[in-house]
Design a protein around this motif. Structure first.
Motif, short mmCIF file in Angstrom:
data_model
loop_
_atom_site.label_atom_id
_atom_site.label_comp_id
_atom_site.label_asym_id
_atom_site.label_seq_id
_atom_site.Cartn_x
_atom_site.Cartn_y
_atom_site.Cartn_z
N GLY A 48 0.81 -1.04 -0.05
CA GLY A 48 -0.05 -0.05 0.08
C GLY A 48 0.82 1.34 0.06
N ASP A 49 2.07 1.28 0.03
CA ASP A 49 2.82 2.27 0.21
C ASP A 49 2.99 2.81 -1.09
N LEU A 50 3.06 4.34 -1.23
CA LEU A 50 3.26 5.06 -2.42
C LEU A 50 4.91 5.47 -2.51
N ALA A 51 5.31 5.54 -3.80
CA ALA A 51 6.71 5.62 -4.19
C ALA A 51 6.73 6.94 -4.96
N ASN A 52 7.94 7.52 -4.51
CA ASN A 52 8.32 8.86 -5.16
C ASN A 52 8.98 8.48 -6.71
N VAL A 53 8.11 8.93 -7.70
CA VAL A 53 8.49 8.44 -8.88
C VAL A 53 9.23 9.23 -9.71
N GLY A 54 9.79 10.31 -8.98
CA GLY A 54 10.81 11.10 -9.55
C GLY A 54 10.50 12.43 -10.55
N LEU A 55 9.23 12.70 -10.41
CA LEU A 55 8.49 13.69 -11.32
C LEU A 55 8.23 14.86 -10.34
N ALA A 56 8.57 16.00 -10.80
CA ALA A 56 8.15 17.17 -9.85
C ALA A 56 6.90 17.70 -10.54
N VAL A 57 5.97 17.99 -9.54
CA VAL A 57 4.31 18.33 -10.12
C VAL A 57 4.40 19.42 -11.00
N ASP A 58 5.56 20.62 -10.61
CA ASP A 58 5.89 21.68 -11.67
C ASP A 58 6.19 21.09 -13.13
N ASP A 59 6.62 19.90 -13.09
CA ASP A 59 6.81 19.50 -14.44
C ASP A 59 5.96 18.75 -15.29
N ILE A 60 4.67 18.72 -14.66
CA ILE A 60 3.48 17.82 -15.27
C ILE A 60 2.61 18.88 -16.02
N GLU A 63 0.06 17.67 -21.47
CA GLU A 63 0.29 16.58 -22.44
C GLU A 63 0.58 15.45 -21.66
N PRO A 64 0.15 14.30 -21.77
CA PRO A 64 0.52 12.96 -21.07
C PRO A 64 1.98 12.64 -21.24
N GLN A 65 2.52 12.48 -20.43
CA GLN A 65 4.11 12.19 -20.37
C GLN A 65 4.36 10.66 -19.66
N ARG A 66 4.92 9.81 -20.06
CA ARG A 66 5.43 8.40 -19.69
C ARG A 66 6.44 8.64 -18.62
N ILE A 67 6.32 8.05 -17.41
CA ILE A 67 7.40 8.00 -16.41
C ILE A 67 7.38 6.36 -15.86
N ASP A 68 8.65 6.15 -15.65
CA ASP A 68 9.12 5.00 -15.17
C ASP A 68 9.74 4.93 -13.74
N TRP A 69 9.42 3.89 -13.04
CA TRP A 69 10.12 4.00 -11.78
C TRP A 69 10.09 2.47 -11.29
N THR A 70 10.83 2.20 -10.18
CA THR A 70 10.85 0.70 -9.68
C THR A 70 10.45 0.83 -8.29
N ARG A 84 7.64 -0.18 -12.93
CA ARG A 84 6.48 0.30 -13.07
C ARG A 84 6.38 1.59 -14.06
N SER A 85 5.17 1.86 -14.87
CA SER A 85 5.26 3.07 -15.60
C SER A 85 3.73 3.67 -15.43
N ALA A 86 3.65 4.78 -15.96
CA ALA A 86 2.34 5.63 -15.94
C ALA A 86 2.49 6.59 -16.90
N TRP A 87 1.24 6.87 -17.30
CA TRP A 87 0.83 8.12 -18.30
C TRP A 87 0.42 9.20 -17.30
N VAL A 88 1.16 10.35 -17.22
CA VAL A 88 0.63 11.54 -16.25
C VAL A 88 0.42 12.70 -17.04
N TYR A 89 -0.68 13.40 -16.62
CA TYR A 89 -0.79 14.71 -17.26
C TYR A 89 -1.84 15.66 -16.16
N ARG A 90 -2.11 16.61 -16.66
CA ARG A 90 -3.02 17.51 -15.71
C ARG A 90 -4.24 17.70 -16.53
N ASN A 91 -5.50 17.39 -15.91
CA ASN A 91 -6.71 17.50 -16.80
C ASN A 91 -7.15 18.95 -16.83
N GLU A 92 -8.42 19.00 -17.34
CA GLU A 92 -8.92 20.47 -17.63
C GLU A 92 -9.11 21.18 -16.19
#
Ligand code: FES
Length: 170
Positions: A48-60, A63-70, A84-92
Motif C-alpha cells: 500500500g505504500d506510495l513511491a516517489n516516481v521522480g517527477l516534480a509536479v511543476d513539470d506535469i 500533455e500526457p508524459q510517460r514516467i518509469d520507476w521501480t 512500473r510505468s504511468a501516463w501522467v498529465y493535468r486534466n482540464e
C-alpha cells in the motif's frame, strides 16, 4: 462385576491417554509448517505504500508524459524490484491524472498518440485498442474498460504513486 468395570475403565483410560498424546504430537508436527506458511501474511505487506516516481509536479503539463520507476516488492520471503510505468498529465480541472499503461483487453502496453491514425488517444498496438485522453476506452475497440488509475499523493512538490485501481466499466 467390579473387575469388569475396572477393566473398562483401564481401557478407556488407555484410549484417552493414547489419543491425547497422539493428538498433541500431531499438533506439534503441524503447527510449525503452518506457522511458517502463513508467517508472511501475519507480517503484513508494504504494497500500500506510495513511491516517489521522480517527477516534480511543476513539470506535469496537459500533455500526457510517460514516467518509469521501480518499487521493492515483497512477496512472502521473495523480495524483488518491479518496474512500473504511468501516463501522467493535468486534466482540464488542473488535477493530476496518472494512468496505468496496461491495456484492459489482454495486457499489452498502450502509448499516448501511439498511432498516426488516432491522434489525442492512447493506442494499444496488439489489437488496435484505443482510449480517449481521460482513459476511457473507445467504444467498438477491444478494451471493455477504462485504463486503471494510480492512487496518488503530492509531497514536497514531488508526485508519489501507489497501486493502479480499476475505474469500473465504461
Ligand atoms: S491487448 Fe490491447 S487491444 Fe488487445
Amino acid at each position: 462385576m467390579s473387575d469388569e468395570k475396572q477393566q473398562v475403565s483401564r481401557r478407556q483410560f488407555l484410549n484417552y491417554t493414547l489419543t491425547g498424546v497422539g493428538g498433541f504430537m500431531a499438533a506439534g508436527l503441524l503447527i510449525s509448517p503452518i506457522r511458517m506458511a502463513i508467517d508472511p501474511v501475519l507480517k503484513g505487506s508494504s504494497a500500500g505504500d506510495l513511491a516517489n516516481v521522480g517527477l516534480a509536479v511543476d513539470d506535469i503539463t496537459s500533455e500526457p508524459q510517460r514516467i518509469d520507476w521501480t518499487i521493492d516488492q515483497v512477496d512472502g520471503w521473495y523480495e524483488s524490484e518491479v518496474n512500473r510505468s504511468a501516463w501522467v498529465y493535468r486534466n482540464e480541472n488542473d488535477e493530476i491524472v496518472a494512468f496505468s499503461p496496461v491495456c484492459k483487453h489482454l495486457g499489452c502496453v498502450v502509448s499516448w498518440e501511439g498511432s498516426d491514425q488516432h491522434p489525442n488517444e492512447y493506442y494499444c498496438p496488439c489489437h488496435d485498442g484505443r482510449y480517449y485522453k481521460d482513459g476511457t476506452n473507445v467504444p467498438g475497440t477491444p478494451p471493455l474498460a477504462p485504463l486503471d488509475e494510480y492512487e496518488q499523493e503530492v509531497k514536497d512538490g514531488m508526485l508519489f504513486l501507489g497501486e493502479p485501481k480499476p475505474r469500473g466499466e465504461a
